[in-house]
Design a protein around this motif. Structure first.
Motif, PDB file in Angstrom:
ATOM      1  N   LYS A 186       0.834  -1.197   0.000  1.00  0.00           N
ATOM      2  CA  LYS A 186       0.000   0.000   0.000  1.00  0.00           C
ATOM      3  C   LYS A 186       0.873   1.253   0.000  1.00  0.00           C
ATOM      4  O   LYS A 186       0.586   2.217  -0.716  1.00  0.00           O
ATOM      5  CB  LYS A 186      -0.933  -0.009   1.206  1.00  0.00           C
ATOM      6  CG  LYS A 186      -2.020  -1.086   1.134  1.00  0.00           C
ATOM      7  CD  LYS A 186      -2.949  -0.999   2.331  1.00  0.00           C
ATOM      8  CE  LYS A 186      -4.044  -2.053   2.249  1.00  0.00           C
ATOM      9  NZ  LYS A 186      -4.947  -2.005   3.430  1.00  0.00           N
ATOM     10  N   GLU A 187       1.919   1.247   0.810  1.00  0.00           N
ATOM     11  CA  GLU A 187       2.846   2.377   0.799  1.00  0.00           C
ATOM     12  C   GLU A 187       3.589   2.440  -0.529  1.00  0.00           C
ATOM     13  O   GLU A 187       3.781   3.521  -1.101  1.00  0.00           O
ATOM     14  CB  GLU A 187       3.851   2.252   1.945  1.00  0.00           C
ATOM     15  CG  GLU A 187       3.313   2.668   3.292  1.00  0.00           C
ATOM     16  CD  GLU A 187       4.418   2.783   4.330  1.00  0.00           C
ATOM     17  OE1 GLU A 187       5.608   2.717   3.938  1.00  0.00           O
ATOM     18  OE2 GLU A 187       4.099   2.944   5.512  1.00  0.00           O
ATOM     19  N   ARG A 188       4.023   1.276  -1.006  1.00  0.00           N
ATOM     20  CA  ARG A 188       4.807   1.231  -2.234  1.00  0.00           C
ATOM     21  C   ARG A 188       4.015   1.787  -3.416  1.00  0.00           C
ATOM     22  O   ARG A 188       4.569   2.428  -4.310  1.00  0.00           O
ATOM     23  CB  ARG A 188       5.235  -0.205  -2.514  1.00  0.00           C
ATOM     24  CG  ARG A 188       6.300  -0.387  -3.573  1.00  0.00           C
ATOM     25  CD  ARG A 188       7.682  -0.014  -3.064  1.00  0.00           C
ATOM     26  NE  ARG A 188       8.100  -0.823  -1.936  1.00  0.00           N
ATOM     27  CZ  ARG A 188       8.680  -2.021  -2.047  1.00  0.00           C
ATOM     28  NH1 ARG A 188       8.911  -2.538  -3.236  1.00  0.00           N
ATOM     29  NH2 ARG A 188       9.068  -2.679  -0.974  1.00  0.00           N
ATOM     30  N   ALA A 189       2.703   1.539  -3.414  1.00  0.00           N
ATOM     31  CA  ALA A 189       1.866   2.000  -4.523  1.00  0.00           C
ATOM     32  C   ALA A 189       1.787   3.518  -4.597  1.00  0.00           C
ATOM     33  O   ALA A 189       1.482   4.083  -5.652  1.00  0.00           O
ATOM     34  CB  ALA A 189       0.462   1.413  -4.395  1.00  0.00           C
ATOM     35  N   SER A 241       6.568   7.192  -6.300  1.00  0.00           N
ATOM     36  CA  SER A 241       6.971   7.305  -7.696  1.00  0.00           C
ATOM     37  C   SER A 241       8.026   6.243  -7.977  1.00  0.00           C
ATOM     38  O   SER A 241       8.583   5.640  -7.049  1.00  0.00           O
ATOM     39  CB  SER A 241       7.545   8.691  -7.967  1.00  0.00           C
ATOM     40  OG  SER A 241       8.759   8.871  -7.254  1.00  0.00           O
ATOM     41  N   ASN A 242       8.343   6.044  -9.241  1.00  0.00           N
ATOM     42  CA  ASN A 242       9.354   5.050  -9.588  1.00  0.00           C
ATOM     43  C   ASN A 242      10.706   5.346  -8.938  1.00  0.00           C
ATOM     44  O   ASN A 242      11.332   4.445  -8.363  1.00  0.00           O
ATOM     45  CB  ASN A 242       9.498   4.935 -11.110  1.00  0.00           C
ATOM     46  CG  ASN A 242       8.305   4.244 -11.753  1.00  0.00           C
ATOM     47  OD1 ASN A 242       7.521   3.583 -11.073  1.00  0.00           O
ATOM     48  ND2 ASN A 242       8.169   4.393 -13.055  1.00  0.00           N
ATOM     49  N   PRO A 243      11.194   6.591  -8.987  1.00  0.00           N
ATOM     50  CA  PRO A 243      12.468   6.887  -8.314  1.00  0.00           C
ATOM     51  C   PRO A 243      12.385   6.672  -6.791  1.00  0.00           C
ATOM     52  O   PRO A 243      13.342   6.194  -6.182  1.00  0.00           O
ATOM     53  CB  PRO A 243      12.726   8.353  -8.655  1.00  0.00           C
ATOM     54  CG  PRO A 243      11.972   8.585  -9.927  1.00  0.00           C
ATOM     55  CD  PRO A 243      10.734   7.748  -9.801  1.00  0.00           C
ATOM     56  N   GLU A 244      11.251   7.023  -6.188  1.00  0.00           N
ATOM     57  CA  GLU A 244      11.101   6.816  -4.745  1.00  0.00           C
ATOM     58  C   GLU A 244      11.108   5.332  -4.408  1.00  0.00           C
ATOM     59  O   GLU A 244      11.722   4.912  -3.418  1.00  0.00           O
ATOM     60  CB  GLU A 244       9.807   7.462  -4.261  1.00  0.00           C
ATOM     61  CG  GLU A 244       9.848   8.970  -4.181  1.00  0.00           C
ATOM     62  CD  GLU A 244       8.507   9.558  -3.786  1.00  0.00           C
ATOM     63  OE1 GLU A 244       8.507  10.660  -3.195  1.00  0.00           O
ATOM     64  OE2 GLU A 244       7.460   8.929  -4.064  1.00  0.00           O
ATOM     65  N   ALA A 245      10.424   4.522  -5.206  1.00  0.00           N
ATOM     66  CA  ALA A 245      10.390   3.080  -4.962  1.00  0.00           C
ATOM     67  C   ALA A 245      11.789   2.478  -5.088  1.00  0.00           C
ATOM     68  O   ALA A 245      12.203   1.654  -4.269  1.00  0.00           O
ATOM     69  CB  ALA A 245       9.429   2.400  -5.935  1.00  0.00           C
ATOM     70  N   GLU A 246      12.524   2.922  -6.095  1.00  0.00           N
ATOM     71  CA  GLU A 246      13.886   2.411  -6.282  1.00  0.00           C
ATOM     72  C   GLU A 246      14.766   2.795  -5.102  1.00  0.00           C
ATOM     73  O   GLU A 246      15.560   1.981  -4.603  1.00  0.00           O
ATOM     74  CB  GLU A 246      14.460   2.958  -7.582  1.00  0.00           C
ATOM     75  CG  GLU A 246      15.852   2.427  -7.908  1.00  0.00           C
ATOM     76  CD  GLU A 246      16.384   2.944  -9.227  1.00  0.00           C
ATOM     77  OE1 GLU A 246      17.528   2.593  -9.573  1.00  0.00           O
ATOM     78  OE2 GLU A 246      15.656   3.700  -9.912  1.00  0.00           O
ATOM     79  N   LEU A 247      14.636   4.020  -4.633  1.00  0.00           N
ATOM     80  CA  LEU A 247      15.418   4.485  -3.494  1.00  0.00           C
ATOM     81  C   LEU A 247      15.051   3.728  -2.230  1.00  0.00           C
ATOM     82  O   LEU A 247      15.919   3.335  -1.437  1.00  0.00           O
ATOM     83  CB  LEU A 247      15.193   5.983  -3.295  1.00  0.00           C
ATOM     84  CG  LEU A 247      15.973   6.654  -2.162  1.00  0.00           C
ATOM     85  CD1 LEU A 247      17.470   6.578  -2.417  1.00  0.00           C
ATOM     86  CD2 LEU A 247      15.534   8.097  -2.003  1.00  0.00           C
ATOM     87  N   PHE A 248      13.750   3.486  -2.045  1.00  0.00           N
ATOM     88  CA  PHE A 248      13.303   2.776  -0.850  1.00  0.00           C
ATOM     89  C   PHE A 248      13.862   1.356  -0.831  1.00  0.00           C
ATOM     90  O   PHE A 248      14.348   0.876   0.204  1.00  0.00           O
ATOM     91  CB  PHE A 248      11.777   2.750  -0.794  1.00  0.00           C
ATOM     92  CG  PHE A 248      11.233   2.093   0.448  1.00  0.00           C
ATOM     93  CD1 PHE A 248      11.062   2.818   1.613  1.00  0.00           C
ATOM     94  CD2 PHE A 248      10.908   0.745   0.457  1.00  0.00           C
ATOM     95  CE1 PHE A 248      10.579   2.226   2.768  1.00  0.00           C
ATOM     96  CE2 PHE A 248      10.418   0.135   1.606  1.00  0.00           C
ATOM     97  CZ  PHE A 248      10.258   0.881   2.763  1.00  0.00           C
ATOM     98  N   ARG A 307       3.751 -10.034  -8.835  1.00  0.00           N
ATOM     99  CA  ARG A 307       3.549  -8.593  -9.027  1.00  0.00           C
ATOM    100  C   ARG A 307       4.664  -7.977  -9.884  1.00  0.00           C
ATOM    101  O   ARG A 307       5.030  -6.815  -9.719  1.00  0.00           O
ATOM    102  CB  ARG A 307       3.426  -7.877  -7.684  1.00  0.00           C
ATOM    103  CG  ARG A 307       2.273  -8.429  -6.838  1.00  0.00           C
ATOM    104  CD  ARG A 307       2.177  -7.734  -5.481  1.00  0.00           C
ATOM    105  NE  ARG A 307       1.110  -8.305  -4.689  1.00  0.00           N
ATOM    106  CZ  ARG A 307       1.244  -9.357  -3.885  1.00  0.00           C
ATOM    107  NH1 ARG A 307       2.425  -9.945  -3.768  1.00  0.00           N
ATOM    108  NH2 ARG A 307       0.229  -9.823  -3.199  1.00  0.00           N
ATOM    109  N   GLY A 308       5.237  -8.787 -10.774  1.00  0.00           N
ATOM    110  CA  GLY A 308       6.205  -8.268 -11.717  1.00  0.00           C
ATOM    111  C   GLY A 308       7.547  -7.904 -11.132  1.00  0.00           C
ATOM    112  O   GLY A 308       8.285  -7.111 -11.720  1.00  0.00           O
ATOM    113  N   LEU A 309       7.915  -8.471  -9.982  1.00  0.00           N
ATOM    114  CA  LEU A 309       9.169  -8.120  -9.318  1.00  0.00           C
ATOM    115  C   LEU A 309      10.014  -9.356  -9.070  1.00  0.00           C
ATOM    116  O   LEU A 309       9.536 -10.485  -9.178  1.00  0.00           O
ATOM    117  CB  LEU A 309       8.874  -7.420  -7.983  1.00  0.00           C
ATOM    118  CG  LEU A 309       8.122  -6.093  -8.055  1.00  0.00           C
ATOM    119  CD1 LEU A 309       7.702  -5.661  -6.664  1.00  0.00           C
ATOM    120  CD2 LEU A 309       8.998  -5.028  -8.708  1.00  0.00           C
ATOM    121  N   LEU A 310      11.272  -9.137  -8.715  1.00  0.00           N
ATOM    122  CA  LEU A 310      12.122 -10.208  -8.214  1.00  0.00           C
ATOM    123  C   LEU A 310      12.531  -9.847  -6.791  1.00  0.00           C
ATOM    124  O   LEU A 310      12.334  -8.703  -6.360  1.00  0.00           O
ATOM    125  CB  LEU A 310      13.340 -10.409  -9.111  1.00  0.00           C
ATOM    126  CG  LEU A 310      14.330  -9.260  -9.344  1.00  0.00           C
ATOM    127  CD1 LEU A 310      15.289  -9.064  -8.185  1.00  0.00           C
ATOM    128  CD2 LEU A 310      15.131  -9.514 -10.609  1.00  0.00           C
TER     129      LEU A 310
END
Length: 316
Positions: free
Chosen positions: A122-125, A128-135, A189-192
């Motif tokens: 829920k938080e991840r959604a 933004s893409n850069p924020e998710a990558e940083l997290f 969910r499209g991730l590894l």
């Protein structure tokens, strides 16, 4: 900023310092609310996401003195790896790195039936893409910090450990589980696996098994996890729902009487030696052994053997 009753002021941990350590590529103020460290080893946040500690520390006493428990208690989100949880865990783990009084660390959930549910989607959604990558970069760094703790660490898995939850357990040296607990790094969910799972799982169970588990997203129970070497011990659950925790404490109590410096050096020798060829590994072993020769504990161990008495190690 928070002012304690004693008049001490606790300030926000330096983002610049964390960046200098290579933890983050840019300031993370928006992603991780401020956390404060108090003398009681309890954690709190001034952010709107949580109004109480999600991770806290418990130091055992008496005959268990030297065992520290990391207690995960994000009840409403099943210990999922959200901003506050990760920020509090990072600061707590950092506080343990240079604590010579700690001989064993046990990671335990206070939420019945759950070890850690993995990412807070829920938080991840909302990122933004850069924020998710940083997290995720920060999450990977946290798992590395756990793996780099100098003392032995044990994950007590009394419930499901999925995705980042299993990656957290894999960052520990040892794992105990109850026989019906579910374990899986997932491939959904499209991730590894992004917090070390793609690297630590193959090193734990072998590449073929790890690929099968990651490619299929399969979850395995505690008994199968023990067969694969994913966990060290699998035990039937008890009425209080803490069988894996009791087994983890049993393991910790076996480690506790050993010479603490020798145990720490053994961890360094194995961890670093596993990443290099055997000749280099032998050199690492030799360097670790050499550090033990001048210690008081080595002399005490020899004297206790000659005098046929239990050794009394003091960690010097």
């Amino acid at each position: 900023m928070m002012v304690m009753r004693t008049g001490r002021i606790l300030t926000q941990p330096s983002v610049e310092l964390m960046a200098a350590r290579g933890v983050f590529a840019r300031p993370i103020k928006r992603l991780f609310p401020r956390v404060y460290f108090t003398q009681t080893r309890s954690w709190c946040s001034d952010g709107p996401i949580a109004d109480r500690a999600e991770v806290r520390l418990s130091r055992l006493d008496g005959e268990d003195n030297g065992i520290v428990e990391v207690l995960m208690c994000r009840e409403r989100a099943r210990n999922s790896l959200g901003r506050v949880f990760v920020g509090q865990m990072r600061e707590l783990v950092s506080s343990l790195h240079h604590d010579a009084a700690v001989r064993v660390v046990v990671f335990k959930s206070l939420i019945p039936g759950v070890f850690c549910a993995g990412a807070d989607l829920k938080e991840r959604a909302q990122m933004s893409n850069p924020e998710a990558e940083l997290f995720v970069h920060g999450l990977r760094s946290l798992m590395n910090d756990i793996a780099a703790l100098p003392m032995p660490t044990i994950a007590a898995v009394d419930g499901f450990a999925l995705g980042g939850g299993l990656e957290l357990a894999l960052a520990c040296d040892l794992r105990t589980s109850f026989c019906l607990a579910r374990h899986g790094v997932g491939n959904t969910r499209g991730l590894l696996p992004g917090a070390g799972g793609s690297q630590r799982l193959p090193r734990t169970v072998g590449f073929a098994i790890a690929k099968e588990l990651i490619f299929t997203g399969r979850r395995v129970g505690g008994e199968r996890a023990a067969e694969l070497g994913l966990v060290n011990r699998s035990v039937p659950q008890n009425q209080t729902g803490d069988a894996a925790h009791k087994e983890a404490l049993s393991l910790a109590r076996e480690i506790l009487p050993q010479a603490p410096i020798a145990v720490r050096m053994a961890k360094v020798a194995m961890n670093r030696g596993a990443e290099v060829d055997i000749s280099s590994g032998m050199a690492i072993e030799g360097m670790c052994y050499a550090r033990l020769i001048p210690t008081w504990d080595r002399q005490e161990g020899m004297a206790a053997f000659i005098e046929k008495r239990p050794p009394r190690y003091i960690g010097e």
